[in-house]
Scaffold this motif. Structure first.
Motif, PDB file in Angstrom:
ATOM      1  N   ALA A   1       0.848  -1.190   0.000  1.00 28.01           N
ATOM      2  CA  ALA A   1       0.000   0.000   0.000  1.00 28.01           C
ATOM      3  C   ALA A   1       0.883   1.240   0.000  1.00 28.01           C
ATOM      4  CB  ALA A   1      -0.905   0.004   1.220  1.00 28.01           C
ATOM      5  N   TYR A   2       0.369   2.285  -0.625  1.00 26.22           N
ATOM      6  CA  TYR A   2       1.063   3.579  -0.628  1.00 26.22           C
ATOM      7  C   TYR A   2       0.130   4.611  -0.052  1.00 26.22           C
ATOM      8  CZ  TYR A   2       4.229   1.119  -3.666  1.00 26.22           C
ATOM      9  OH  TYR A   2       5.098   0.201  -4.163  1.00 26.22           O
TER      10      TYR A   2
ATOM     11  N   ASP B   1      -7.135   0.322  -8.489  1.00 21.71           N
ATOM     12  CA  ASP B   1      -6.868   1.328  -7.469  1.00 21.71           C
ATOM     13  C   ASP B   1      -5.358   1.454  -7.346  1.00 21.71           C
ATOM     14  OD1 ASP B   1      -6.672   2.981  -5.303  1.00 21.71           O
ATOM     15  OD2 ASP B   1      -7.696   1.668  -3.903  1.00 21.71           O
TER      16      ASP B   1
ATOM     17  N   SER C   1      -3.570   2.872  -5.118  1.00 21.10           N
ATOM     18  CA  SER C   1      -2.978   2.972  -3.785  1.00 21.10           C
ATOM     19  C   SER C   1      -2.497   1.622  -3.260  1.00 21.10           C
ATOM     20  CB  SER C   1      -3.980   3.579  -2.802  1.00 21.10           C
ATOM     21  OG  SER C   1      -5.081   2.720  -2.630  1.00 21.10           O
TER      22      SER C   1
END
Length: 113
Positions: free
Chosen positions: A49-50, A73, A75
């Protein structure tokens, strides 16, 4: 006449809507659990995840939903082996979408001529 004697379309037409929904939810949860296990036991082959944060099971299920629906997505990204799993899930999601459209289109309308 068994299931093997019928076409896929005939089997889909006979399946109740709730069974199709249960199968879709089951597949989504199965992939989400797979992503979670990959991430937990082999971070190099799992999801990232970011910004950097630990991924929960629910986050992995969310990723599974956006992957299966081909929404995407940015993220959360797959790494290593998870990339191959994502590819399989995207193809499966497209097949499921096609089956659902076929089920909706083939349903009797109930309109009286």
């Amino acid at each position: 006449m068994g299931i093997r004697d019928q076409s896929v379309q005939e089997n889909v037409d006979r399946a109740p809507w709730w069974l199709v929904a249960v199968v879709v939810v089951g597949i989504t949860l199965l992939f989400g659990g797979g992503y979670f296990v990959l991430t937990l036991y082999s971070p190099v082959n799992g999801l990232k995840a970011y910004p950097e944060e630990p991924l929960s099971f629910l986050t992995c299920v969310y990723f599974s939903i956006v992957t299966e629906t081909t929404l995407g997505d940015g993220s959360i990204t797959p790494h290593g082996a998870a990339r191959g799993v994502v590819g399989v899930q995207v193809l499966l999601g497209l097949i499921i979408a096609g089956i659902l459209v076929a089920k909706i289109v083939s349903a009797p309308s109930g309109a009286v001529a």
